[in-house]
Write an enzyme that holds these catalytic residues in place. Structure first.
Site, PDB file in Angstrom:
ATOM      1  N   LYS A  72       0.847  -1.365  -0.098  1.00  0.00           N
ATOM      2  CA  LYS A  72      -0.242  -0.105  -0.169  1.00  0.00           C
ATOM      3  C   LYS A  72       0.824   1.179  -0.141  1.00  0.00           C
ATOM      4  CE  LYS A  72      -2.756  -0.042   3.445  1.00  0.00           C
ATOM      5  NZ  LYS A  72      -1.671   0.658   4.477  1.00  0.00           N
ATOM      6  N   THR A  74       4.044   1.466  -0.616  1.00  0.00           N
ATOM      7  CA  THR A  74       4.961   1.440  -1.897  1.00  0.00           C
ATOM      8  C   THR A  74       4.019   1.851  -3.261  1.00  0.00           C
ATOM      9  OG1 THR A  74       6.015  -0.567  -1.134  1.00  0.00           O
ATOM     10  CG2 THR A  74       6.108  -0.155  -3.542  1.00  0.00           C
ATOM     11  N   ARG A  95       1.776   8.183   6.665  1.00  0.00           N
ATOM     12  CA  ARG A  95       1.547   7.966   8.040  1.00  0.00           C
ATOM     13  C   ARG A  95       3.284   7.780   8.428  1.00  0.00           C
ATOM     14  NH1 ARG A  95      -1.437   3.405   8.741  1.00  0.00           N
ATOM     15  NH2 ARG A  95      -0.296   2.619   6.847  1.00  0.00           N
ATOM     16  N   LYS A 106       7.092  -6.395  10.841  1.00  0.00           N
ATOM     17  CA  LYS A 106       7.022  -5.990   9.678  1.00  0.00           C
ATOM     18  C   LYS A 106       8.255  -5.344   8.863  1.00  0.00           C
ATOM     19  CE  LYS A 106       3.988  -2.608   7.075  1.00  0.00           C
ATOM     20  NZ  LYS A 106       3.136  -1.607   7.343  1.00  0.00           N
ATOM     21  N   ALA A 274      -4.467   0.901  11.861  1.00  0.00           N
ATOM     22  CA  ALA A 274      -5.916   1.340  11.592  1.00  0.00           C
ATOM     23  C   ALA A 274      -6.412  -0.055  12.116  1.00  0.00           C
ATOM     24  CB  ALA A 274      -6.082   1.385  10.109  1.00  0.00           C
ATOM     25  N   PHE A 302      -3.758  -0.402   6.892  1.00  0.00           N
ATOM     26  CA  PHE A 302      -4.475  -1.915   6.666  1.00  0.00           C
ATOM     27  C   PHE A 302      -5.628  -1.835   5.471  1.00  0.00           C
ATOM     28  CE2 PHE A 302      -2.873  -2.880  10.990  1.00  0.00           C
ATOM     29  CZ  PHE A 302      -1.866  -3.765  10.813  1.00  0.00           C
ATOM     30  N   PHE A 383       4.309  -8.681  -9.468  1.00  0.00           N
ATOM     31  CA  PHE A 383       5.258  -9.506  -8.865  1.00  0.00           C
ATOM     32  C   PHE A 383       6.070 -10.314 -10.321  1.00  0.00           C
ATOM     33  CE2 PHE A 383       3.895  -8.457  -4.616  1.00  0.00           C
ATOM     34  CZ  PHE A 383       5.146  -9.187  -3.794  1.00  0.00           C
ATOM     35  N   TRP A 411       7.439  -0.832  -7.576  1.00  0.00           N
ATOM     36  CA  TRP A 411       8.410  -1.460  -6.827  1.00  0.00           C
ATOM     37  C   TRP A 411       9.657  -1.499  -7.704  1.00  0.00           C
ATOM     38  CZ3 TRP A 411      11.691  -5.719  -6.979  1.00  0.00           C
ATOM     39  CH2 TRP A 411      12.383  -6.205  -5.697  1.00  0.00           C
TER      40      TRP A 411
END
Length: 557
Positions: A72, A74, A95, A106, A274, A302, A383, A411
Site C-alpha cells: 500500500k 509502496t 503516515r 514487518k 488502523a 491496513f 510480482f 516497486w
C-alpha cells in the site's frame, strides 16, 4: 540477478536539500524549520496564510493483508511519482512508522523497492521525535493522575475505574497488564494498570484530528482518564494537565516534509495501526498537502474495511474532506493466499485458487463504490511470478463491477512503473461522484455498529458481550451517542476471527468493550481478541538490524 534490499536502494539515493523540496511543494522558506539537510517541519501558519485552492485528494487502500504482502505505501509513493511523470503537480501525505512493527514483524514502513520515501532510516526510527512527544504527553497525564490520587484524591477518582493507560512505542506484551505503585506508602497507590503502544494512545488520535493548537488543547482537556466513586467522568482538564501536554506537543503538531527517491514532496505526519486506532495521517498534514499540490496521494492503514472505513467515516467526517478517487491495492499472490494456497506455493500459477480469493478484493471494491459512492481503481502490485492468465482474470472480474485495473510496477520501476495507474487516477478524479458515509451522526451507537458490521464487513450483525451492554448505556447517558465509531478489529479478516480468509459470510461481530475517546471525538469498539499492545514475533526484525562503525544502518527492511 541479485536484487538490492530496500535500505540499499534508499542509501544509494542522491537526496535533494529539503529547501529544494519545499520550493517544489510551493512552500515559502519562511515556513520551513530544518531538521538537518533532508527533513523539515512546516509551520502551521502556512495553512492560514496561503491562498492556493485545494488539490484533488486520492486515497490509497488495500485488500485484507496476508503474509504475501500488498504494498500500500509502496503504491502510494509510486503513484505520487507517477503523477509527476505525466506532468501533474503531485504531493504525498503519508503516515509515520511506529517502532513496534519496525523492530517486530514487518520491518520498515517507508515504501519499498524504487518507490520509497527518504531518508528511509530516519523516518523508520526516531524521525523528528513526534512519537516520543506523544508518548511523553500520554505518560505525563498518567503521572499526574496517579499523583492526584497519592496526594489526597480531591476528585474522588476510583482506582478501579481508571481507563487511562501508559504508552510506549514498542511491541512489549509484558506491559499489557501490570500492577504498579508497590513498595510502601511513598511509592504511590497500588493498582492494576497497563500499557498501550503509543500509536494506540488517544493522544495520537488527538494530534491527528486537531486543526490547530487551540483545538489541540480543547481536545486534550476533554480526554476522560477514569471515573469517580460516584460514576462521574474525570478529565485531563480536571487534573489541569492540558496546558503542559500541549506544550510537549507544540512541535509535534507541525507536519514533517521529506521526499521520495524521485524528489516528490511528501508530508509524513501521524499514526498508523488502523486495526486498533483510526490509522490515518494528520488532518493538518492532509490540508497542507492539498494547498501545496494539485493531486494529493494519501493512504489509510491496513485493509479498506479498517483503514478506508475510518478515513472516510471518521477523518473525512471531522475534517470535511472528500476524496476524488480511491485506489485499492492487491497482489495476485495475496489473492491466491485468500484462495487457500500455502505461502510456499504462491509463486505457481493457480487460477482456481485465484478465483476463490478474488471475492476479498471484489468486496472491498464494492464497498468503496456502492457504500461510499466513490470512483475506484484496482492497482495490481506486480510480482515477477504473476502470469498473464492470472492478471487477465483479475481484470475481467473487476470489469464486471465496472472497475478498471491498472498494473503497478512501481516497486521495480519507480514512478515510470506508476504512469498507467496515474493516468487512470487522473481520469477518475474528473468523474462525478456522490460521496456518502456508511452511517449518519444521528444513529444510535448500536445502529452505527450494525451499519459498519453489515455494510462493510458483510456480517449478519453485532453482539454486545461482557461489559459492553452496560458501557453502551453509560456512554449514551453521558451524551456521547452522536460520535462516530472506531472499530478495533483484526486486520486479517473481514470478520473478527483472523482465520476466516477471503470474503466470509454467516458470521457475527462480537463487541466486548466500548469506551469513549472524548478528546479524539469517537467511541472505540473492541472486537474479538484484539489487543492495544502487540507482542514481538518469535524472530523479531530487530535481530537483523545493525549499524557499522561509520553509522551506516543495515537490515532495516
Amino acid at each position: 540477478m541479485a536484487w538490492l534490499t530496500d535500505i540499499e536502494i534508499a542509501q544509494q539515493c542522491q537526496m535533494k536539500h529539503i529547501d529544494e523540496i519545499a520550493k517544489l511543494a510551493n512552500v515559502d522558506d519562511k515556513y520551513v524549520e530544518h531538521y538537518g539537510r533532508y527533513k523539515a517541519k512546516i509551520d502551521l501558519s502556512l495553512l492560514k496564510e496561503t491562498e492556493r485552492p485545494d488539490g484533488k485528494l486520492i486515497l490509497v487502500t488495500a485488500i485484507t493483508p496476508t503474509p504475501a504482502g500488498e504494498g500500500k505505501t509502496t503504491t502510494s509513493v509510486g503513484l505520487a511519482d507517477g503523477l509527476r511523470k505525466i506532468g501533474k503537480n503531485s504531493v504525498a501525505a503519508l503516515r509515520e512508522p511506529s517502532l513496534g512493527p519496525v523492530f517486530g514483524i514487518k520491518g520498515g514502513a517507508a515504501g519499498g523497492g524504487y518507490a520509497q520515501v527518504v531518508p528511509m532510516e530516519d523516518i523508520n526510527l526516531h524521525f523528528t521525535g513526534d512519537f516520543h512527544a506523544i508518548g511523553a504527553a500520554n505518560n505525563l497525564l498518567a503521572a499526574m493522575l496517579d499523583n492526584h490520587i497519592q496526594q489526597g484524591n480531591a476528585l474522588g477518582i476510583d482506582p478501579k475505574q481508571i481507563t487511562w493507560k501508559r504508552a510506549v512505542d514498542m511491541n512489549d506484551r509484558q506491559l499489557r497488564h501490570i500492577v504498579n505503585g508497590l513498595g510502601g506508602r511513598l511509592q504511590g497507590v497500588p493498582r492494576e494498570d497497563g500499557f498501550d503502544i503509543t500509536v494506540a494512545s488517544e493522544i495520537m488520535a488527538v494530534l491527528c484530528l486537531a486543526s490547530d493548537i487551540t483545538d489541540l488543547k480543547k481536545r486534550l482537556a476533554s480526554i476522560i482518564v477514569g471515573y469517580s466513586y460516584e460514576g462521574k467522568p474525570v478529565t485531563a482538564h480536571d487534573l489541569k494537565a492540558e496546558g503542559a501536554m500541549a506544550a510537549l506537543l507544540k512541535d509535534a503538531l507541525k507536519p514533517n516534509l521529506v521526499q521520495t527517491l524521485e524528489g516528490t514532496p511528501t508530508f509524513i505526519h501521524g499514526g498508523p495501526f488502523a486495526n486498533i486506532a483510526h490509522g490515518c495521517n494528520s488532518i493538518i498534514a492532509t490540508r497542507m498537502a492539498l494547498k501545496m499540490g494539485d493531486y494529493v496521494v494519501t493512504e489509510a492503514g491496513f485493509a479498506a474495511d479498517l483503514g478506508a472505513e475510518k478515513f472516510l467515516d471518521i477523518k473525512c467526517r471531522m475534517a470535511g474532506l472528500t476524496p476524488s478517487a480511491v485506489v485499492v491495492v492487491a497482489t495476485v499472490r495475496a489473492l491466491k493466499y485468500h484462495g487457500g494456497v500455502a505461502k510456499a506455493d504462491l509463486n505457481n500459477e493457480n487460477l482456481e485458487a485465484l478465483e476463490k480469493g478474488l471475492p476479498n478484493l471484489l468486496q472491498h471494491v464494492g464497498n468503496i463504490k456502492n457504500v461510499y459512492g466513490l470512483p475506484v481503481v484496482v492497482a495490481i502490485n506486480a510480482f515477477p511470478t504473476d502470469t498473464e492468465a492470472e492478471l487477465d482474470m483479475v481484470e475481467a472480474k473487476c470489469k464486471e463491477l465496472g472497475v478498471n485495473v491498472a498494473l503497478s510496477e512501481v516497486w521495480a520501476k519507480g514512478g515510470e512503473g506508476g504512469k498507467a495507474l496515474a493516468e487512470e487516477v487522473v481520469r477518475l478524479c474528473e468523474e462525478p461522484s456522490e460521496f456518502k458515509f456508511c452511517y449518519s451522526d444521528d444513529m444510535s451507537i448500536m445502529e452505527k455498529l450494525n451499519a459498519i458490521a453489515t455494510r462493510i464487513y458483510h456480517a449478519d450483525g453485532v453482539d454486545l458481550v461482557g461489559n459492553a451492554p452496560k458501557q453502551l448505556k453509560q456512554l449514551e447517558d453521558m451524551g456521547f451517542g452522536n460520535m462516530p465509531i472506531c472499530m478495533a478489529k483484526t486486520q486479517y479478516s473481514f470478520s473478527d476471527d483472523a482465520s476466516k480468509l477471503g470474503a466470509p459470510s454467516g458470521f457475527r461481530i462480537s463487541v466486548r468493550n466500548l469506551k469513549v475517546s472524548a478528546g479524539a471525538g469517537f467511541i472505540v469498539a473492541l472486537t474479538g481478541d484484539i489487543m492495544t499492545m502487540p507482542g514481538l514475533p518469535k524472530v523479531p526484525a530487530a535481530e537483523k538490524i545493525d549499524v557499522d562503525e561509520n553509522g551506516v544502518i543495515s537490515g532495516l527492511f
